[in-house]
Design a protein around this motif. Structure first.
Motif, short mmCIF file in Angstrom:
data_model
loop_
_atom_site.label_atom_id
_atom_site.label_comp_id
_atom_site.label_asym_id
_atom_site.label_seq_id
_atom_site.Cartn_x
_atom_site.Cartn_y
_atom_site.Cartn_z
N VAL A 211 0.92 -1.08 0.09
CA VAL A 211 0.11 0.08 -0.02
C VAL A 211 0.79 1.15 0.09
CG1 VAL A 211 -1.93 0.99 1.10
CG2 VAL A 211 -1.41 -1.09 1.45
N ASN A 212 0.67 2.14 -1.01
CA ASN A 212 1.46 3.52 -1.28
C ASN A 212 0.85 4.46 -0.66
OD1 ASN A 212 4.23 2.70 -2.59
ND2 ASN A 212 2.83 1.57 -3.79
N VAL A 213 1.27 5.14 0.29
CA VAL A 213 0.30 6.09 1.06
C VAL A 213 1.28 7.66 0.90
CG1 VAL A 213 -0.44 6.92 3.20
CG2 VAL A 213 -0.58 4.56 2.79
N SER A 214 0.66 8.58 0.49
CA SER A 214 1.24 9.86 0.93
C SER A 214 0.07 10.73 1.24
CB SER A 214 2.05 10.32 -0.53
OG SER A 214 0.85 10.63 -1.75
N VAL A 215 0.60 12.03 1.76
CA VAL A 215 -0.57 13.03 1.85
C VAL A 215 -0.13 14.38 1.42
CG1 VAL A 215 -1.10 12.02 4.13
CG2 VAL A 215 0.66 13.83 4.20
N ARG A 216 -0.97 15.38 1.16
CA ARG A 216 -0.93 16.48 0.50
C ARG A 216 -1.90 17.25 0.84
NH1 ARG A 216 -2.19 15.35 -5.79
NH2 ARG A 216 -4.42 14.77 -5.56
N ARG A 217 -1.66 18.69 0.94
CA ARG A 217 -2.55 19.82 0.99
C ARG A 217 -3.53 19.57 -0.40
NH1 ARG A 217 -2.86 21.56 5.87
NH2 ARG A 217 -0.71 22.41 6.55
N PRO A 218 -4.92 19.89 -0.18
CA PRO A 218 -5.73 19.72 -1.32
C PRO A 218 -5.28 20.55 -2.73
CG PRO A 218 -7.20 19.96 0.80
CD PRO A 218 -5.69 20.05 1.18
N GLY A 219 -5.15 19.93 -3.64
CA GLY A 219 -4.81 20.86 -4.70
C GLY A 219 -3.37 20.87 -4.99
N PHE A 236 -6.87 -4.57 7.80
CA PHE A 236 -5.67 -3.96 8.20
C PHE A 236 -4.89 -3.09 6.96
CE2 PHE A 236 -3.89 -8.26 10.36
CZ PHE A 236 -4.65 -7.88 11.61
N ILE A 237 -5.62 -3.11 5.80
CA ILE A 237 -5.23 -2.03 4.74
C ILE A 237 -5.77 -0.73 5.27
CG2 ILE A 237 -5.93 -1.68 2.42
CD1 ILE A 237 -5.65 -4.50 1.74
N GLY A 238 -7.16 -0.99 5.60
CA GLY A 238 -7.80 0.42 5.96
C GLY A 238 -6.99 0.93 7.19
N GLN A 239 -6.74 0.08 8.33
CA GLN A 239 -5.77 0.64 9.40
C GLN A 239 -4.58 1.12 8.93
OE1 GLN A 239 -5.70 -2.48 12.04
NE2 GLN A 239 -7.82 -2.52 12.65
N ALA A 240 -3.78 0.52 8.09
CA ALA A 240 -2.49 0.84 7.76
C ALA A 240 -2.59 2.42 6.97
CB ALA A 240 -1.94 -0.04 6.78
N VAL A 241 -3.57 2.43 6.32
CA VAL A 241 -3.65 3.83 5.58
C VAL A 241 -3.89 4.93 6.47
CG1 VAL A 241 -5.12 5.10 3.95
CG2 VAL A 241 -4.44 2.57 3.26
N ASP A 242 -4.85 4.66 7.41
CA ASP A 242 -5.05 5.72 8.34
C ASP A 242 -3.75 5.93 9.28
OD1 ASP A 242 -7.60 6.56 8.00
OD2 ASP A 242 -8.54 5.03 9.10
N VAL A 243 -3.54 4.88 9.87
CA VAL A 243 -2.06 5.35 10.91
C VAL A 243 -0.91 5.91 10.08
CG1 VAL A 243 -2.76 3.69 12.57
CG2 VAL A 243 -1.07 3.19 10.80
N GLU A 244 -0.64 5.44 8.61
CA GLU A 244 0.37 5.88 7.95
C GLU A 244 0.26 7.37 7.39
OE1 GLU A 244 3.29 5.14 7.75
OE2 GLU A 244 4.28 6.46 5.96
N ALA A 245 -0.97 7.65 7.19
CA ALA A 245 -1.48 8.97 6.71
C ALA A 245 -1.06 9.99 7.86
CB ALA A 245 -2.75 9.29 6.30
N ARG A 246 -1.68 9.56 9.23
CA ARG A 246 -1.55 10.51 10.52
C ARG A 246 -0.05 10.82 10.83
NH1 ARG A 246 -5.88 12.54 11.77
NH2 ARG A 246 -7.88 11.52 11.34
N ARG A 247 0.67 9.49 10.72
CA ARG A 247 2.12 9.67 11.19
C ARG A 247 2.81 10.64 10.28
NH1 ARG A 247 7.38 7.90 9.29
NH2 ARG A 247 6.57 7.33 7.24
N GLN A 248 2.55 10.72 8.88
CA GLN A 248 3.23 11.67 7.75
C GLN A 248 2.74 13.07 8.28
OE1 GLN A 248 2.71 10.52 3.84
NE2 GLN A 248 3.37 8.27 4.17
N ILE A 249 1.42 13.31 8.47
CA ILE A 249 0.99 14.47 8.69
C ILE A 249 1.39 15.10 9.99
CG2 ILE A 249 -1.22 15.90 9.32
CD1 ILE A 249 -2.83 13.57 7.84
N ALA A 250 1.72 14.40 10.86
CA ALA A 250 2.18 14.81 12.20
C ALA A 250 3.71 14.97 11.94
CB ALA A 250 2.18 13.68 13.15
#
Ligand code: MN
Length: 489
Positions: A211-219, A236-250
């Motif tokens: 699962v490749n996860v990244s975050v960005r500001r909208p746009g 677990f796929i759903g959980q992994a996306v959520d925790v990874e996104a939160r880690r990156q945002i922090a």
């Protein structure tokens, strides 16, 4: 993609909104009797190293021979993903230290995969569909398994899986939430199971997601991604996306930056942790495998396979809506598994289809879930449930009695028509008998009768009493009509 971010998908950080961007690489084990380049068995659960030929053990001088059935399975899958089938593809060596793949490289496809761009329609909820683009599908070998827990001083290797055919299905980064990620894998698995090209069994490792996860500001442009390796359940796929996104945002909100890396999801701790810094394609020194000619076939070969494809879930759902008049949601639930759809059709054919859908979805699925059974193991056959539906439609039994009948058939088996006869379960439509019960209840409860005249919602209480007195067999419509007359409401 440069689509506008959907506000409902954004997540709140300390400094504003963030958009999650997910793309997935799914490794799907091909359903076949033998491996991609050898005649060894692919069956799960054999004794260690019992499914290994000299090719799988990479003995010097052994040559791989392509398994035609695996090629057909990849093409069928490509057709099911509405993807471009490439008439010429090339096998490459991906050089890497795999302790459980003795060749020292994986035979994969790099620049010229067997399947190109396609798409999957994903049902996120009853009212929302998204389209996830497929970038490619390529064929490659699986690795074996290292065993580190058998001895305190030695590691062992089981090569049963080594050389088993995999399809790596790469999506575009079109997924915007954990929910969408789960829905994508669910739909992809449904399609593969319909096609019979992968059993989709995640517990046995037949389907694994990177699962490749990244975050960005909208746009904003795409952020740096991290790849979460080998996640083996949809939850677990759903959980992994959520925790990874939160880690990156922090990290970003703290002024830091994301390092591109490969991470592992730990479901016990609910966190991802670093595994290795991300390698680039050039690190693998891909080159065409000199032991294998390019894979070539013509359009006639593809057409022949297309002819043999089953009706796929999206088409089946449209047909269920059009032919049986089912709501889209019900149709969607019924086509999730091919076996469920077949079961429903056997119940619905020549009968009240909406009633059949309700019984399959609510009673049957509910009961199967409760007992942890699959539809194939259902104690109530489609013929038996069809008979129950018939008895309700004909007014022979009430919906309430039908539930009792369903329970009897579930635990004891038997012909529903015969059970209804033998156990006297027929609905009482004889107004004389119902009237008698109604009169008795009214006579026994004068004060309630007064209350009901002032407050007509009391009718429900009377209906309940009459049903009780008649063992639930009175026709509810007749009871209602008679009670209203006699109570004068
Ligand atoms: Mn791969």
């Amino acid at each position: 993609m440069t689509t506008t971010a959907k506000p409902s998908k954004l997540i709140k950080g300390a400094t504003g909104d963030w958009e999650i961007v997910v793309g997935m690489e799914i490794h799907a084990q091909i359903t076949s009797h033998s491996k991609l380049f050898s005649s060894a068995s692919t069956s799960f659960g054999g004794d260690q190293n019992s499914h290994v030929t000299l090719v799988d053990a990479a003995m010097p001088g052994m040559l791989p021979v392509i398994n035609e059935e695996c090629v057909k399975q990849a093409i069928r899958t490509g057709l099911g993903l509405k993807a471009k089938i490439n008439h010429r593809s090339v096998f490459d060596r991906k050089n890497y230290f795999y302790p459980d793949l003795p060749q020292g490289y994986q035979i994969s496809q790099f620049k010229d995969p067997i399947v190109g761009e396609g798409e999957v329609i994903v049902d996120v909820s009853a009212s929302e569909q998204i389209i996830v683009g497929i970038e490619r599908l390529h064929l490659e070998q699986d690795a074996g398994k290292s065993l580190h827990d058998q001895s305190p001083t030695e590691s062992f290797v089981d090569l049963n899986r080594s050389g088993v055919a995999l399809m790596e299905i790469v999506s575009r980064p079109d997924i915007r939430s954990a929910e969408e990620a789960r829905a994508y894998v669910t739909k992809l698995r449904t399609i593969l199971r319909y096609l019979g090209t992968c059993d989709g069994n995640m517990e046995e490792g037949s389907l694994r997601a990177d699962v490749n996860v990244s975050v960005r500001r909208p746009g904003e442009p795409l952020g740096t991604r991290c790849e979460i390796k080998n996640v083996n359940s949809i939850r677990f796929i759903g959980q992994a996306v959520d925790v990874e996104a939160r880690r990156q945002i922090a990290i970003i909100e703290d002024g830091g930056k994301i390092d591109q890396e490969t991470r592992l999801f730990d479901p016990g701790k609910g966190e991802t942790r670093s595994m290795r810094s991300k390698e680039e394609a050039h690190d693998y020194r891909y080159f065409p495998d000199p032991d294998l000619l390019p894979l070539e076939f013509d359009q006639a070969f593809v057409d022949e396979l297309a002819k043999g494809l089953p009706e796929l879930p999206d088409d089946k759902r449209s047909r269920f809506i059009a032919d049986y008049g089912l709501p889209a949601y019900d149709a969607g639930v019924l086509v999730m598994e091919r076996e469920s759809a077949d079961y429903f059709e056997a119940v619905a054919r020549g009968r009240d289809a909406k009633l059949a859908a309700n019984w399959v979805i609510n009673e049957l699925f509910g009961r199967l879930n409760k007992e942890g059974k699959t539809i194939a193991a259902s104690p109530v056959s489609s013929q038996q449930l069809g008979a129950i539906v018939e008895l309700i439609s004909a007014g022979t039994i009430s919906g309430k009695i039908a539930k009792d009948l369903f329970e009897i058939v579930w635990s004891e088996g038997g012909d529903p028509h015969a059970i209804v006869e033998q156990r006297g379960m027929k609905q009482v439509t004889d107004t004389g008998a119902i009237e008698k019960a109604v009169d008795e209840i009214i006579a026994a409860n004068p004060e309630k009768v007064e209350q009901a005249k002032a407050k007509p919602t009391m009718l429900g209480w009377f209906v309940g009493q009459v049903m009780k007195q008649t063992g639930g067999k009175a026709n509810p419509e007749a009871v209602n009509t008679l009670l209203k007359q006699k109570l004068g409401i």
